[in-house]
Enzyme design. Structure first.
Site, PDB file in Angstrom:
ATOM      1  N   GLY A  17     -85.213   0.287  37.198  1.00  0.00           N
ATOM      2  CA  GLY A  17     -85.723  -0.094  38.485  1.00  0.00           C
ATOM      3  C   GLY A  17     -86.865   0.491  39.133  1.00  0.00           C
ATOM      4  N   GLY A  18     -87.287   0.391  40.103  1.00  0.00           N
ATOM      5  CA  GLY A  18     -88.245   1.196  40.914  1.00  0.00           C
ATOM      6  C   GLY A  18     -88.213   2.655  40.777  1.00  0.00           C
ATOM      7  N   ASN A  60     -95.236   3.714  48.090  1.00  0.00           N
ATOM      8  CA  ASN A  60     -94.328   4.072  49.239  1.00  0.00           C
ATOM      9  C   ASN A  60     -94.847   4.569  50.301  1.00  0.00           C
ATOM     10  OD1 ASN A  60     -94.513   6.607  48.206  1.00  0.00           O
ATOM     11  ND2 ASN A  60     -92.283   7.209  48.902  1.00  0.00           N
ATOM     12  N   THR A  64     -80.510  -3.650  30.758  1.00  0.00           N
ATOM     13  CA  THR A  64     -81.428  -4.560  30.183  1.00  0.00           C
ATOM     14  C   THR A  64     -82.371  -3.814  29.444  1.00  0.00           C
ATOM     15  OG1 THR A  64     -81.153  -6.007  32.000  1.00  0.00           O
ATOM     16  CG2 THR A  64     -83.009  -6.366  30.506  1.00  0.00           C
ATOM     17  N   VAL A  65     -82.258  -3.497  27.841  1.00  0.00           N
ATOM     18  CA  VAL A  65     -83.171  -2.724  27.222  1.00  0.00           C
ATOM     19  C   VAL A  65     -84.622  -2.936  27.498  1.00  0.00           C
ATOM     20  CG1 VAL A  65     -83.567  -1.675  24.971  1.00  0.00           C
ATOM     21  CG2 VAL A  65     -81.316  -2.258  25.556  1.00  0.00           C
ATOM     22  N   GLU A  66     -85.064  -4.224  27.570  1.00  0.00           N
ATOM     23  CA  GLU A  66     -86.292  -4.687  27.473  1.00  0.00           C
ATOM     24  C   GLU A  66     -87.390  -3.980  28.712  1.00  0.00           C
ATOM     25  OE1 GLU A  66     -84.168  -7.189  25.098  1.00  0.00           O
ATOM     26  OE2 GLU A  66     -83.926  -6.703  27.324  1.00  0.00           O
ATOM     27  N   ARG A  67     -86.492  -3.818  30.018  1.00  0.00           N
ATOM     28  CA  ARG A  67     -87.297  -3.271  30.994  1.00  0.00           C
ATOM     29  C   ARG A  67     -87.265  -1.772  30.874  1.00  0.00           C
ATOM     30  NH1 ARG A  67     -84.347  -4.912  36.868  1.00  0.00           N
ATOM     31  NH2 ARG A  67     -86.440  -3.796  37.252  1.00  0.00           N
ATOM     32  N   LYS A 101     -92.421  -2.379  47.728  1.00  0.00           N
ATOM     33  CA  LYS A 101     -93.274  -1.309  47.175  1.00  0.00           C
ATOM     34  C   LYS A 101     -94.302  -1.929  46.023  1.00  0.00           C
ATOM     35  CE  LYS A 101     -89.904   2.632  47.786  1.00  0.00           C
ATOM     36  NZ  LYS A 101     -89.273   3.471  46.945  1.00  0.00           N
ATOM     37  N   ASP A 140    -104.306   6.801  41.678  1.00  0.00           N
ATOM     38  CA  ASP A 140    -104.085   6.642  40.211  1.00  0.00           C
ATOM     39  C   ASP A 140    -102.511   6.732  40.061  1.00  0.00           C
ATOM     40  OD1 ASP A 140    -106.895   6.789  39.609  1.00  0.00           O
ATOM     41  OD2 ASP A 140    -106.859   8.719  39.308  1.00  0.00           O
TER      42      ASP A 140
END
Length: 272
Positions: free
Chosen positions: A127-128, A85, A150-153, A65, A76
């Protein structure tokens, strides 16, 4: 005959072919929906080949993707989300890319007559699927909190959304206690690990709307426990259905036969 398809790896268990072919039958369209399994190394060749062979359109799933953005012109929404997708081909021109996962989230709520504007929403997973869900809810007017191991993501998504979006870890008791909407965008609870849940039952409450993106099984542990807590539940097949509905409408410029697509999808899920 028009050819549509799905690019991903793996795609052998995809539910998209029966859903889309039911739509073609219902609308009297002479078309087939087929699957392709390129590798990352052959993805560009696959996209160019589909374009050269006059394939009308393709869906894109994991793990491509993000990678397909290098080979198409995104709209956009796809550009903001950073994932495509759905691709539509135009007589050999550079293909156009769309993200119908965002619309799939919105229309799943609309189908159940649930308003989003002004509500507080918690999305579990960055995630996606989580990214698309967070953008969809924020675009519809919700105040979104993204929770992820993972807080950063999660923080990256919140920053990209801007506004009042926030992020944090998986201890979401306080956020969910104040929330109107909870959306699980992780694979926790999916077969064969259907005894698992991404959110403790004690966090769930009356008045909450819970959408679980997992659709195998249709009724996940999260949804069962949400029902027991008095929450309203929406299963993940509605998201899958409506992203397909929007893809069909982009490709064919016709209204999708939603009833027939839903029936085909749920028949496949019952047989799975």
């Amino acid at each position: 005959m028009d050819i549509y398809g799905l690019i991903g790896n793996p795609v052998e268990h995809s539910l998209s072919p029966p859903m889309h072919e039911a739509a073609y039958d219902a609308r009297g369209i002479d078309a087939r929906y087929v699957t392709f399994e390129p590798t990352k190394d052959t993805l560009e060749t696959a996209i160019n080949g589909a374009n050269a062979l006059d394939i009308a359109g393709i869906n894109v799933t994991i793990p491509f993707k993000q990678d397909v953005l290098n080979h198409i012109i995104p709209d956009d929404i796809a550009r903001e989300v950073g994932a495509v997708n759905t691709i539509k081909f135009h007589d050999g021109e550079t293909p156009r890319g769309y993200n119908t996962d965002v619309a799939g989230v919105k229309r799943a709520f609309q189908h159940h007559n649930i308003s989003i504007d002004g509500y507080d929403a918690v999305v579990v997973g960055a995630g996606g699927a989580g990214r698309a869900a967070a953008f969809a809810l924020a675009d519809a007017g919700a105040h979104v909190h993204i929770a992820n191991r993972t807080v950063e993501r999660a923080e990256t998504i919140a920053t990209d959304i801007g506004g009042q979006a926030t992020a944090g870890g998986l201890d979401t008791r306080d956020e969910i206690s104040d929330a109107d909407i909870l959306l699980n965008a992780t694979s926790v609870g999916m077969d064969p690990d259907s005894n698992q849940t991404p959110v403790p039952q004690s966090y769930l409450h009356d008045g909450l709307v819970v959408l679980d993106a997992v659709y195998t099984p249709i009724e996940t542990r999260l949804l069962r426990e949400a029902t027991a807590a008095g929450a309203t539940t929406i299963d993940g097949a509605w998201m899958l259905l409506y992203q397909g509905v929007v893809a069909f409408e982009i490709w064919t410029e016709q209204d999708a036969p939603i009833q027939q697509m839903n029936a085909a999808l749920r028949a496949e899920l019952e047989d799975a």
